[in-house]
Structures are given as structure tokens and as C-alpha cells.
Design a protein around this motif. Structure first.
Motif, short mmCIF file in Angstrom:
data_model
loop_
_atom_site.label_atom_id
_atom_site.label_comp_id
_atom_site.label_asym_id
_atom_site.label_seq_id
_atom_site.Cartn_x
_atom_site.Cartn_y
_atom_site.Cartn_z
N LEU A 131 1.89 1.92 5.77
CA LEU A 131 1.65 3.35 5.60
C LEU A 131 2.92 4.20 5.69
O LEU A 131 2.83 5.43 5.75
CB LEU A 131 0.65 3.84 6.66
CG LEU A 131 -0.76 3.28 6.57
CD1 LEU A 131 -1.59 3.72 7.76
CD2 LEU A 131 -1.43 3.72 5.26
N PRO A 149 -1.78 10.73 9.03
CA PRO A 149 -1.62 9.64 10.00
C PRO A 149 -0.39 9.90 10.86
O PRO A 149 0.37 10.84 10.62
CB PRO A 149 -1.44 8.41 9.11
CG PRO A 149 -0.89 8.94 7.83
CD PRO A 149 -1.51 10.31 7.65
N MET A 167 0.85 -1.20 0.00
CA MET A 167 0.00 0.00 0.00
C MET A 167 0.88 1.24 0.00
O MET A 167 1.84 1.34 0.75
CB MET A 167 -0.89 0.01 1.25
CG MET A 167 -1.81 1.21 1.35
SD MET A 167 -2.84 1.12 2.82
CE MET A 167 -3.77 2.63 2.64
N SER A 168 0.59 2.20 -0.86
CA SER A 168 1.40 3.41 -0.94
C SER A 168 0.58 4.61 -0.51
O SER A 168 -0.64 4.65 -0.65
CB SER A 168 1.90 3.63 -2.38
OG SER A 168 0.81 3.79 -3.25
N LEU A 169 1.30 5.59 0.01
CA LEU A 169 0.65 6.82 0.42
C LEU A 169 0.40 7.71 -0.78
O LEU A 169 1.00 7.54 -1.84
CB LEU A 169 1.52 7.56 1.42
CG LEU A 169 1.58 6.95 2.83
CD1 LEU A 169 2.63 7.68 3.64
CD2 LEU A 169 0.24 7.04 3.52
N ARG A 229 1.57 -1.38 9.07
CA ARG A 229 0.27 -1.21 8.41
C ARG A 229 0.41 -0.82 6.94
O ARG A 229 -0.59 -0.56 6.27
CB ARG A 229 -0.56 -0.15 9.16
CG ARG A 229 -0.95 -0.58 10.57
CD ARG A 229 -1.27 0.62 11.46
NE ARG A 229 -2.24 1.51 10.85
CZ ARG A 229 -2.44 2.77 11.23
NH1 ARG A 229 -1.72 3.30 12.21
NH2 ARG A 229 -3.36 3.51 10.63
N LEU A 231 6.48 11.47 6.73
CA LEU A 231 5.48 11.23 5.69
C LEU A 231 5.59 12.23 4.54
O LEU A 231 5.49 11.88 3.37
CB LEU A 231 4.09 11.29 6.31
CG LEU A 231 3.78 10.23 7.37
CD1 LEU A 231 2.41 10.49 7.99
CD2 LEU A 231 3.84 8.82 6.79
N PRO A 246 6.03 5.49 3.70
CA PRO A 246 6.44 5.53 2.29
C PRO A 246 7.93 5.36 2.05
O PRO A 246 8.35 5.12 0.92
CB PRO A 246 5.98 6.92 1.84
CG PRO A 246 6.02 7.75 3.08
CD PRO A 246 5.63 6.83 4.20
N LEU A 273 3.16 2.42 11.68
CA LEU A 273 2.73 2.77 10.33
C LEU A 273 3.34 1.81 9.30
O LEU A 273 2.68 1.40 8.34
CB LEU A 273 3.11 4.21 9.99
CG LEU A 273 2.34 5.33 10.71
CD1 LEU A 273 2.84 6.69 10.24
CD2 LEU A 273 0.84 5.21 10.48
N HIS A 274 4.61 1.46 9.51
CA HIS A 274 5.26 0.52 8.59
C HIS A 274 4.56 -0.83 8.59
O HIS A 274 4.34 -1.43 7.53
CB HIS A 274 6.73 0.37 8.97
CG HIS A 274 7.45 -0.64 8.13
ND1 HIS A 274 7.57 -0.54 6.76
CD2 HIS A 274 8.09 -1.79 8.48
CE1 HIS A 274 8.26 -1.57 6.30
NE2 HIS A 274 8.58 -2.36 7.32
#
Length: 415
Positions: A149, A21, A1-3, A147, A410, A151, A144-145
Motif C-alpha cells: 500500500l 490508510p 497492488m497500487s493505490l 501490505r 500517500l 506508492p 503499508l509497504h
């Protein structure tokens, strides 16, 4: 999944009701405050931060990360988003630096439940806050990583010995902490700025700082016959007053080259002219060109004054750190990150400080920037200055610093 793209993320954060996030959950906020207080109670000097290093390492490992202790045995580095054991030569990443050492001064906060338990040691410069901020940012970014999320990879640098000239940053760089790093960011507590705010400045934000130690010698004697001696106390007094004045007149005044004394020792009796005296202090400078010339200028001024009074001088000029020079693009990144979290009114301009900071050594290698993290309780009139025994912070600044860094990570993707 990419932001989404950098521009999309920032635009979304500015939209009503939208947010990046990577905010700090309440349980982790409370844990970081407790972590900071534990460090505050157990301060360790530069290159002696074994307990501090172990505490950081244990918490990162608990989160499933693989921190690596630096070669000297204190300080550590930890990558997030890098596969396996690779931590050198991998994809370019953003680094976040914290300094972890304390100061050799007593803690004067008599009523504080988390005051230092170590005599003549105190976290009186906010390094316990810096450490908690980078630790918290790392834990949030690791989540985040997991999940999908995050980048790009991020490196956490917990550096020892910032207070020991010429600073532990140089040794950390030798250990490879900048390998694969494209940009680096840091914060420094500022008791003149309200919690919830940061201060930013493009270009130099701190000054160069060197250490100066002088010994003066000459034949002593009785105070009834100063003409038969080298009147060493008078010589010391003239060095104290005349050298700073001479130095200031031998460079462009805009360079801010300044000699300031912190210690003078001479003599033991009121009627005896001593044979030996010692002085020590700092040399600070706003300008890189003048800083390079400072040792020669200071040496010449000391020799002139000492010779005038027939005193023999021995000078130990210890090179310290150059100014921290914030790169415009990384400064803008921090401003955008803070704006995304708390709006444009949370960023204020700041002046160049005469304080020194070894974060400057990183910026000799890669672009980077340091923000001043507000730690003053809004409305408080008393300013608890840095390097004073009563220094303390508004601990809400920890959350501000964590969310500043996570937003920067981010928004940095694609820049």
C-alpha cells in the motif's frame, strides 16, 4: 497492488466515513509516547547522540528495516520501499527529517516523572517529539509497504546537531541523505498552537540566525582616573545599546535585521576599570539579501562604536543558517495531508519566526516545507516556551505528527 490516484485518495478522505490508510494504531501510539519519554530522560547534545542513535536504529531494525548510521557516528538514514541495500541513486522519494539533539540547559520540571536524568541537559525544544514522529511514521509506512500500500519510496532522516551552528544538516547532506530525494518535509513543535493543529506558511517561516562574539580591550586603571584609561565598561555598554540601533538603521526595516545580546562579562572589582571585556549574542534576519550583507554591516557598526571609545575590538562572526523557505507545492501537500486527517479547520496560518532552523540547508537543495506542530493542550493558558527548562508538550501531538506524515507520503505520489 497500487493505490488510487492522488486526487482520488484526497477525495475519498474528504468523503463521509472514508479515511486514508496509515493511521496510528493504539499500541504503537503508546510505544511512541514511551519512546519519547525515554529520550526526554536521556538528552544528548549535538554530535554526542550515541544513545539516541542506537535506540532509533534498534527500533527500525526490529521492524525489519535497514537504517544506516551517518559517517560521524550519530544520526541515521533509513529508506522504506527501496530494494536491497540501495540508498543512493534510486527512485526519487519523499524524505522526512527529524533532529535528535538536546540543549545545554537544566530541566526545571521538578514534578515530572520523565524529567531529564542528565544534569544541565534537556529536550527543551521538542526534538524528542520530532524524532518520535518520524520514527512512528516510518514504522507505519513500513507496514503499508509490506501490505503493498505504499506508492513510492520514503526516506527517514534522523539528523544530529541541529542546535550547533551552522547545524548538522550540512554534514548530513554531505553524507548523501538527499541523494534521490525529490521533496523533504519536517515539523517543529510550537507551544503557541493547540495540539491537533498545525501552522503553515508559504515562503519564509523562520529567520536567518548567526552567532556574534566580541572581545574589547584597552588600558585599564583606577575608577578615580577614567580619563587616563580606556573606560572599557562604558565602551561595552555603548556597544550593547548602540550597535543594534545602528544595524537596524542600515538596512530596510522590513528585513528584520536584529542584534540581541546573551552574554556580557567584564571586570572584577568596583574601583578598577578592566582591561578586557567580552560580549556574545545573535544576529537574526528575516530577509536573504540583508542576511548576506549582515556580517559587513555588523562589523562596521561595532568598529565605529569601539573606536569612539578608544577600545580595540576583535570580532568573531559565525555564520549560522539561512531562513527556512517553504516551497508552495510542498506546503500545499502538508495542508492537504492534515485536511485529509483532521479536516480543514486543523490547519492555521502562522507568522515568520525570528528563530533559526538548519532545515533551511535541505531547502537550498530540494523543495520542502516545515509545519509548526501544535503541542499546547487545548484550553491551557500557560505557554511553556521553547528553550526554557520547564518546556513540555501535550503528547497527543505525536499521533498528529505521525498521521500528518503518513498522509503526506500517500498523497505525494504522482505530484
Amino acid at each position: 497492488m497500487s493505490l488510487e490516484s492522488d486526487a482520488d485518495l484526497l477525495g475519498a478522505a474528504r468523503a463521509a466515513g472514508a479515511a486514508l490508510p496509515g493511521t496510528l494504531p493504539e499500541p504503537l501510539r503508546a510505544e511512541l509516547v514511551a519512546f519519547r519519554r525515554d529520550l526526554h530522560m536521556h538528552p544528548e547534545l549535538g554530535n554526542q547522540e550515541f544513545r539516541t542513535t542506537a535506540a532509533i536504529k534498534a527500533r527500525l531494525e526490529k521492524a525489519g528495516l535497514r537504517p544506516r548510521v551517518l559517517a560521524a557516528g550519530t544520526g541515521l538514514v533509513c529508506d522504506i520501499g527501496v530494494e536491497g541495500d540501495q540508498w543512493r541513486g534510486g527512485p526519487e522519494m519523499l524524505a522526512m527529517r527529524a533532529d535528535i539533539d538536546a540543549l545545554p540547559i537544566p530541566d526545571a520540571k521538578t514534578e515530572c516523572p520523565y524529567r531529564s536524568t542528565v544534569p544541565d541537559r534537556a529536550h527543551a525544544c521538542g526534538h524528542d517529539v520530532h524524532t518520535s514522529v518520524v520514527l512512528g511514521a516510518g514504522l507505519v509506512l513500513a507496514d503499508l509497504h509490506r501490505r503493498g500500500l505504499l506508492p513510492q519510496p520514503v526516506r527517514l532522516v534522523f539528523q544530529p546537531a541541529e542546535e550547533v551552528l551552522p547545524g548538522g544538516a550540512a554534514e548530513a547532506i554531505d553524507c548523501g541523505v538527499l541523494d534521490g530525494v525529490k521533496r523533504i518535509i519536517a515539523v517543529h513543535c510550537d507551544p503557541r498552537v493547540d495540539a491537533g493543529m498545525i501552522g503553515l506558511r508559504e515562503g519564509p517561516i523562520t529567520s536567518a540566525c548567526d552567532r556574534l562574539e566580541i572581545a574589547l580591550d584597552g588600558p585599564g586603571g583606577h575608577t578615580a582616573r577614567p580619563h587616563l584609561t580606556t573606560d572599557l565598561v562604558t565602551a561595552v555598554a555603548r556597544v550593547v545599546t548602540d550597535v543594534p540601533a545602528l544595524v537596524a538603521r542600515r538596512v530596510d526595516t522590513r528585513s528584520g535585521l536584529a542584534v540581541t545580546w546573551g552574554r556580557i562579562e567584564s571586570g572584577h572589582a568596583p574601583n578598577v576599570i578592566p582591561q578586557h571585556a567580552e560580549l556574545s549574542g545573535t544576529v537574526r534576519c528575516l530577509d536573504m539579501v540583508a542576511w548576506r550583507d549582515a556580517p559587513d554591516i555588523v562589523h562596521a557598526a561595532i568598529d565605529e562604536v569601539a573606536n569612539l571609545h578608544r577600545a580595540k575590538s576583535e570580532i568573531n562572526y559565525v555564520r549560522g543558517v539561512p531562513p527556512v523557505v517553504n516551497e508552495p507545492g510542498v506546503t500545499e501537500l502538508l495542508a492537504d495531508a492534515m485536511t485529509a486527517r483532521r479536516g480543514p479547520d486543523s490547519v492555521e496560518g502562522t507568522d515568520q519566526s525570528l528563530g533559526g532552523e538548519d532545515f533551511s540547508w535541505y531547502l537550498e537543495q530540494v523543495p520542502g516545507a516545515m509545519a509548526r506542530l501544535g503541542v499546547r493542550t487545548p484550553g491551557e493558558r500557560t505557554v511553556r516556551d521553547l528553550h526554557q527548562g520547564d518546556f513540555d508538550v501535550d503528547e497527543s501531538a505525536i499521533k498528529v505528527g505521525v498521521e500528518l506524515f503518513t498522509a503526506a507520503a500517500l498523497l505525494d505520489a504522482g505530484r
